[in-house]
Motif scaffolding. Sequence first.
Motif, short mmCIF file in Angstrom:
data_model
loop_
_atom_site.label_atom_id
_atom_site.label_comp_id
_atom_site.label_asym_id
_atom_site.label_seq_id
_atom_site.Cartn_x
_atom_site.Cartn_y
_atom_site.Cartn_z
N ASN A 1 -10.93 -18.48 51.47
CA ASN A 1 -12.19 -18.04 50.86
C ASN A 1 -12.30 -18.33 49.36
OD1 ASN A 1 -14.65 -16.56 50.51
ND2 ASN A 1 -13.41 -14.92 49.64
N THR A 2 -13.51 -18.78 48.97
CA THR A 2 -13.81 -19.05 47.56
C THR A 2 -15.00 -18.22 47.06
OG1 THR A 2 -15.32 -20.86 48.16
CG2 THR A 2 -13.00 -21.43 47.78
N LEU A 3 -15.49 -17.30 47.89
CA LEU A 3 -16.70 -16.55 47.55
C LEU A 3 -16.39 -15.08 47.33
CD1 LEU A 3 -18.98 -18.20 50.25
CD2 LEU A 3 -18.91 -18.74 47.81
N PRO A 4 -16.93 -14.47 46.27
CA PRO A 4 -16.55 -13.10 45.93
C PRO A 4 -16.98 -12.04 46.94
CG PRO A 4 -18.37 -13.84 44.56
CD PRO A 4 -17.88 -15.05 45.30
N TYR A 5 -18.02 -12.30 47.71
CA TYR A 5 -18.55 -11.28 48.62
C TYR A 5 -17.95 -11.35 50.02
CZ TYR A 5 -21.53 -15.32 49.70
OH TYR A 5 -21.99 -16.58 50.01
N ASP B 1 -15.99 -8.32 51.46
CA ASP B 1 -16.87 -7.22 51.85
C ASP B 1 -17.55 -7.51 53.19
OD1 ASP B 1 -16.27 -5.73 49.58
OD2 ASP B 1 -17.92 -6.61 48.42
N ASP C 1 -25.08 -20.90 48.97
CA ASP C 1 -23.64 -21.17 49.11
C ASP C 1 -23.36 -22.04 50.33
OD1 ASP C 1 -22.82 -19.86 46.81
OD2 ASP C 1 -22.56 -17.93 47.82
#
Length: 258
Positions: free
Chosen positions: A173-177, A180, A206
Amino acid sequence: MPAWAGEVADEHPYPLAFATVSGAHLYGFASVDSDLDLRACHILPLHEVVGVDTGPETVQIDGMREGMELDVVSQELAKFIRLLLRPNGYVLEQLLSPLVVRTSPLHDELKSLAADCLTAGHARHYLGFATTQWQLYAKTAELKPALYTLRVLHTGIHLMRTGHLEADLRVLNTLPYVPDLIEAKRAGEHDALPPSLVSPERLAADVERLTAQLEAARDASHLPEAPSAGPALNDLLIRVRLARTAAELLTHAEPLDA
């Protein structure tokens, strides 16, 4: 992975080269109500290969076990090899899955040839899979196809750049959300994606960006255009067919920790 997964594999009507777990458990975002997706490679006895009435190339078994839905699919060795020699990331993920339920020396031989099956053409598989899941998300607004889209794109990018297959979105993963989203999905397989976690506009942007990255990684990839494992896999298949019984080569398919 439930303790009884091996029992399900042992109930298969044919000897197995391997049985592994795929699906959301492999991808790193299983829900409390996720199916158990078992994927396997079976070996038909010689009389079901050379006779008039041949055995099944694909065996699919559905059912329930302790409240969990089962999806068991196995491909006969010859068909599995043909699929390996196509740009099919799905069968490679099954073969190389670290969630091993049953294994054998034949499984080890197949894995040893996996690197020679990887090609730049595998980007087409991941781009197509991502498109299908993104279209499903547009219809349902569910977390599952959104996470599948992101997982597929990350896996494809990583494969094109490194030549290494990794299916776990938590690793890539490269995405902050995304953490969650994964946590939210644990509550239910078909829950809607909460807009509070990521806006539809941000998610769409994205996905578009990751798709472009995968296309660029494909164009710059050092992976070959065609697999080189064909002769070795053909020799392996012939060896299995010429053995007196599949059990001779397989010995006993045992748990990985046995």
